[in-house]
Design a protein around this motif. Structure first.
Motif: not given
Length: 287
Positions: A7-8, A167-168, A189-191, A206-209
Motif C-alpha cells: 500500500y505504501a 483530506s487524504s 515526528v509522525h510515525l 498501522v504504520v503503513s497507513d
C-alpha cells in the motif's frame, strides 16, 4: 508475493511519477540520558542505514558519559534538547512538563535553564526543543525563539491528524492546506513505531497507513512537499519486535528511489539560512 508494505509502495510510486523531488524522512529518538546497550544498538541502526538520528537528550539528567559518547558519534546522532528534567507537572492528567497548567514565566525559566545546560554539553548554535511527553502549551512554543531555540519538534495535533486522514481519503488536491507555522522552525515526528498500550511494536498496517497519509498529504498540497516525515523511536523501551519493526520500515524506505533521509542538523541550518535570505530580500524591497 503480497507485502504488507505494498500500500505504501504504491503511494511512493505515485509520488515518484508526480513529483520531481524526493520524499524526505528523518528519525527522532527520545529520552536519552546515558549510554546503554540499546543506545549502541540504535547507533548501529543509524550506521547500517546511513542516516543521522536526532537524539532528544534530557539536559537536566544527562551524564558526562553520554556527552563523551555523542562526541564520538557525530555521524550517527544529532543532539536535541528534550525539555529540562522530563518531569510531569500535570499530575492526574495527561503528562506534560510544559503543559498549560504551569505559569508561562516558570516554563520560560525552565526552558532557559535547559538551553544553558544543553549548550554547555553540546554548544549547538541551532538547538531544537523537543517537549517531553510530546505536549507543550502554544504560549511556550511562541516564546521559544526569544529563549534562543532555533526550532521545535512536535507531533501533529489531533486536529491535524484528523484533517489529514479526511483530506487524504477524499483526495482533496489544493482545496485544504495546513496553516503555516509562525513560531520559528518546526520539524515533526509522525510515525510512532511503538504501540504504547501493548508496550511493543505497532503493527505494519498501522504504520503503513500513517505513512500513506503523510505522503499523500504532501502530494496533494495539504502539507509542504519538502516537509520531512519523522519516525519516532524510544531506544530505552525497545523490545525485539520494536527493533524488528524499525529495521523493516527502514529497509522498505531505503529500497525506494523516491525516498531520501535528511541530516537534521544540516536541515535546520539550511532552513535558517533560507529564512534569513527571505527576510533580507523583503527588507531590501521594502526599502
Amino acid at each position: 508475493m503480497t507485502s504488507l508494505w505494498d500500500y505504501a509502495r504504491r503511494e511512493l510510486d505515485i509520488w515518484a511519477d508526480s513529483s520531481s523531488s524526493k520524499a524526505h524522512f528523518w528519525i527522532r529518538d527520545d529520552d536519552a540520558v546515558e549510554t546503554s546497550t540499546n543506545l549502541k544498538r540504535l547507533s548501529d541502526v543509524a550506521t547500517r542505514h546511513e542516516t543521522k538520528i536526532g537524539l532528544a537528550v534530557i539536559p537536566g539528567e544527562i551524564t558526562t558519559g553520554l556527552q563523551e559518547y555523542l562526541a564520538e558519534s557525530v555521524h550517527q546522532f544529532y543532539p536535541m534538547c528534550h525539555g529540562w528534567k522530563h518531569i510531569n507537572h500535570n499530575l492526574g492528567k495527561k503528562p506534560a512538563e510544559f503543559g498549560p497548567d504551569r505559569p508561562i514565566a516558570s516554563m520560560i525559566e525552565d526552558a532557559e535553564v535547559a538551553l544553558r545546560s544543553f549548550r554547555q554539553f553540546f554548544g549547538s548554535s541551532q538547538p531544537i526543543f523537543v517537549p517531553p511527553f510530546n505536549r507543550i502549551t502554544p504560549a511556550l512554543v511562541s516564546a521559544l525563539p526569544q529563549v534562543g531555540f532555533a526550532g521545535v519538534s512536535l507531533m501533529p495535533s489531533y486536529f491535524e491528524r484528523k484533517l489529514l486522514q479526511l483530506s487524504s481519503r477524499m483526495q482533496w488536491r489544493g482545496i485544504v492546506r495546513m496553516p503555516e507555522f509562525k513560531d520559528g522552525h518546526r520539524i515533526d515526528v509522525h510515525l510512532d513505531i511503538i504501540d504504547w498500550k501493548a508496550r511493543t511494536a505497532q503493527s505494519v498496517e498501522v504504520v503503513s497507513d500513517c505513512l500513506v497519509q503523510q505522503l499523500r498529504g504532501r502530494r496533494l498540497g495539504l502539507l509542504k512537499s519538502d516537509a520531512p516525515i519523522g519516525i519516532l523511536t524510544h531506544h530505552l523501551v525497545h523490545d525485539e519486535p520494536v527493533w524488528h519493526a524499525l529495521e523493516s520500515l527502514l529497509d522498505f524506505l531505503r529500497s525506494h528511489a523516491s525516498v531520501e533521509f535528511i541530516d537534521v542538523g544540516q536541515w535546520i541550518d539550511g532552513y535558517a539560512a533560507d529564512q534569513r535570505r527571505v527576510a533580507c530580500r523583503q527588507a531590501t524591497q521594502g526599502g
